[in-house]
Design an enzyme around this catalytic site. Structure first.
Site, PDB file in Angstrom:
ATOM      1  N   HIS A   1      -1.665  -7.979  -5.678  1.00 29.58           N
ATOM      2  CA  HIS A   1      -2.555  -7.759  -4.530  1.00 29.58           C
ATOM      3  C   HIS A   1      -1.769  -7.155  -3.365  1.00 29.58           C
ATOM      4  CE1 HIS A   1      -5.826  -9.029  -1.649  1.00 29.58           C
ATOM      5  NE2 HIS A   1      -4.791  -9.027  -0.826  1.00 29.58           N
ATOM      6  N   GLU A   2      -0.597  -7.718  -3.080  1.00 32.73           N
ATOM      7  CA  GLU A   2       0.204  -7.220  -1.958  1.00 32.73           C
ATOM      8  C   GLU A   2       0.776  -5.833  -2.243  1.00 32.73           C
ATOM      9  OE1 GLU A   2      -0.038  -8.624   0.800  1.00 32.73           O
ATOM     10  OE2 GLU A   2      -1.041 -10.388   0.005  1.00 32.73           O
TER      11      GLU A   2
END
Length: 645
Positions: A176-177
């Site tokens: 996600h990051e």
């Protein structure tokens, strides 16, 4: 959404952000002008009823102009100062402001080693350098990515996330990051921080005036004239505080509105990267079941609230300022069959999950599409890698894990050691020619620290035997340790690399690539931000230099080089000169620096032309593939590993 569209959208959102900022500043000017007019009205000892007409009569072009200049100057100065502060330190500034400490690359703590392994795999699968990882001493389950680009990006993770998430769940969070990094969200988020800091200064000015008036309380009581002036200052301070914090409220509302939709996209990207919806889905469920949730207690947590994986601040009644969508909506999007229960049974990683904290093993990681030692890659491999930019898949993760497993353990340990890493990089620059290597070592012995030189001699044999396809991943792995060098150490390191490269009077493509890639990512390159955006059609000379070098990689036959250039020019809006096909490696640095400023949507054509150069013979050697990827990365186009198609 492909990599280049995402990058272009992020740029467009920055433009919209500027429009919203201008509107907010105009509103602040209007409110501040009105407040100051009221104060001036009373300071002039005006008697009688206060009416709208009498206040309007007190307005003058000079007053409005002075207030406008003052407000704009305050907002712009505050924003520029914050931007300078962030630019100077990149994502490290954010991580340290939140109380984070960098996890040493050579840590032997099992839980810290586990998160580093996850980040290393995702970075190599994405084709970008491994970012430093910061640990926040927070019980909440959260994470963030901060920085302006891959050169200064960092990953932050809370102790709560490490304690409560399994490896698959950590992989989902990290994916996600990485989506935020690769799709331009991270840079947009950093700009939002600068903008809101400028607006916040108006409220801070009002707060300062209020405090200064409070300290003069005795004077207020003892002297009517001073008392009246203090009351006026008090009123002005209160007005500016209200106006400033009103501006901050609307600024935070803008921040939240920009952030929420990007979180959905990053969740979807994490699923696409890992093909494991349960990873990120169960991480979100654990946030919902955890007593602390995703909340952070750091004093500056609210300033960076839009960077986090989960809602880091307690909202109370005000849902307008939520920087993240509701947990249940995020979970439903990645796990449509979720039963809606935040099950506390998901509160800790499985007992055998901690076994994954060690370096990945080569056993069981090979799979379809993973490059084998005897295999070759075709032009389809390069095209597929370009299409996967910003959205690596499970096969890239398998390849990354396989690559890390193939790295000799001694070299991998050296890459993670802040001291031995310099010797490792020097070793990569040593020539396979005995006579040239002797001159290199003699030159290095005069310049390098004695202990580093001894480490070079110890590692040299193993480094010289390293496969070409493993050199770039090893360098990517070494970057966090290299970034920990002091400024003096980094400059000395660069000087020693120069001596090794210049020892034989010529520069090979690998030497150029390694040197410039490290200088680029260590922040030692000259500042080229003032060059402005260029167009591909106006960059013929730069493309000629770059493609000449790539076409000449691994071959000397002029007919083959000419054929490679002819293939490359089919992707470009201009012709390449076969007569001007000499490889000018020394001009390559300036050419790449200028080509970095191409608009995102014009870079695919250049990358396709680069791919044509290295695959015109029908196959791509591992060394050519890694050199292509390193050069592309310096163009701000991180290309995932090339796989067997």
């Amino acid at each position: 959404m492909d990599f280049f569209t995402a990058q272009d959208n992020a740029r467009r959102k920055t433009g919209r952000l500027v429009v919203l900022l201008v509107a907010a500043v105009i509103a602040l000017i209007a409110m501040t002008t009105l407040a100051i007019t009221i104060v001036v009205y009373f300071m002039s000892n005006h008697q009688g009823e206060v009416t709208a007409d009498s206040l309007l009569a007190g307005l003058s072009p000079e007053l409005v102009g002075a207030v406008a200049v003052g407000v704009v100057a305050l907002v712009v100065t505050g924003g520029l100062y914050k931007r300078y502060q962030l630019r100077r330190g990149g994502g490290r500034v954010v991580a340290e402001a939140l109380g984070g400490r960098e996890i040493p690359p050579n840590t032997d703590n099992p839980s810290e080693r586990r998160i580093l392994n996850v980040v290393e795999e995702m970075a190599i699968a994405s084709g970008m350098p491994v970012p430093p990882v910061y640990l926040l001493d927070e019980t909440g389950i959260n994470a963030f990515a901060a920085g302006f680009d891959t050169r200064d990006a960092v990953i932050g993770i809370t102790q709560g996330a490490i304690d409560h998430l399994s490896r698959d769940e950590l992989q989902g969070v990290v994916a996600h990051e990485f989506s935020h990094i690769l799709h331009g969200d991270m840079r947009l988020n950093m700009r939002l921080i600068s903008v809101l800091h400028g607006i916040l200064l108006i409220g801070l000015l009002g707060y300062i005036l209020l405090r200064s008036t409070a300290h003069r309380g005795r004077s207020v009581r003892s002297n009517n004239q001073n008392g009246k002036g203090a009351v006026v200052v008090l009123a002005l301070g209160a007005a500016l505080a209200v106006i400033g914090y009103s501006g901050t409220f609307f600024g935070n509302w803008i921040k939240a509105a920009v952030s929420r939709q990007r979180e959905y996209l990053a969740d979807a990207s994490a699923v696409q990267y890992t093909r494991n919806p349960a990873g990120i889905g169960h991480a979100l469920i654990k946030i919902g079941s955890h007593a602390q949730g995703a909340r952070l207690e750091a004093s500056q947590a609210s300033e960076y609230s839009h960077l986090y994986f989960g809602q880091g601040m307690k909202l109370g009644f005000n849902r307008l300022l939520a920087t993240h969508p509701p947990l249940n909506k995020r979970i439903r999007r990645v796990m449509p069959n979720w039963n809606g229960q935040f099950d506390a049974a998901f509160s800790a990683p499985a007992a055998d999950d901690m076994a994954s904290n060690a370096a990945p093993s080569a056993k069981g990681v090979a799979g379809p599409g993973v490059a084998q030692a005897s295999a070759v890659m075709s032009g389809a491999s390069a095209k597929a890698a370009i299409a996967s930019m910003g959205q690596p898949g499970p096969r890239h993760l398998v390849e990354a894990r396989s690559t890390l497993a193939k790295l000799p353990s001694r070299l991998r340990q050296a890459a993670q050691d802040p001291y031995a890493v310099r010797a490792l990089m020097y070793g990569l620059l040593l020539s396979s020619d005995t006579h040239v290597r002797k001159r290199q070592l003699e030159s290095l012995q005069q310049a390098a620290l004695p202990d580093v030189y001894r480490a070079v001699m110890s590692l040299a044999g193993e480094v010289l035997m390293l496969k070409a396809s493993l050199r770039l991943p090893l360098v990517e792995l070494a970057l966090p340790a290299l970034k920990n060098l002091s400024t003096d150490q980094a400059l000395h390191f660069r000087q020693c690399m120069k001596r090794l490269i210049e020892a034989d009077g010529q520069v090979s493509l690998f030497e150029w690539t390694l040197y410039h890639w490290l200088v680029h990512h260590m922040g030692l390159a000259s500042n080229d931000r003032g060059q402005g955006v260029r167009k591909l059609k106006d960059s013929q000379s730069e493309c000629q230099v770059l493609l000449n070098v790539l076409a000449s990689a691994g071959q000397d036959d002029l007919a083959e080089i000419s054929a490679a250039l002819n293939a490359a020019e089919q992707e470009l809006p201009f012709a390449l000169s076969a007569e001007n096909s000499s490889s000018d490696i020394r001009a390559l640095g300036q050419a790449v620096s200028r080509l970095r400023h191409l608009p995102p949507r014009q870079k695919p054509a250049l990358l396709q032309a680069m791919a044509r150069c290295i695959e015109h013979s029908g196959q791509i050697k591992p060394a050519e593939a890694e050199l292509f990827r390193a050069t592309a990365d310096m163009l701000d186009c991180p290309v995932p590993p090339l796989l067997i198609e």
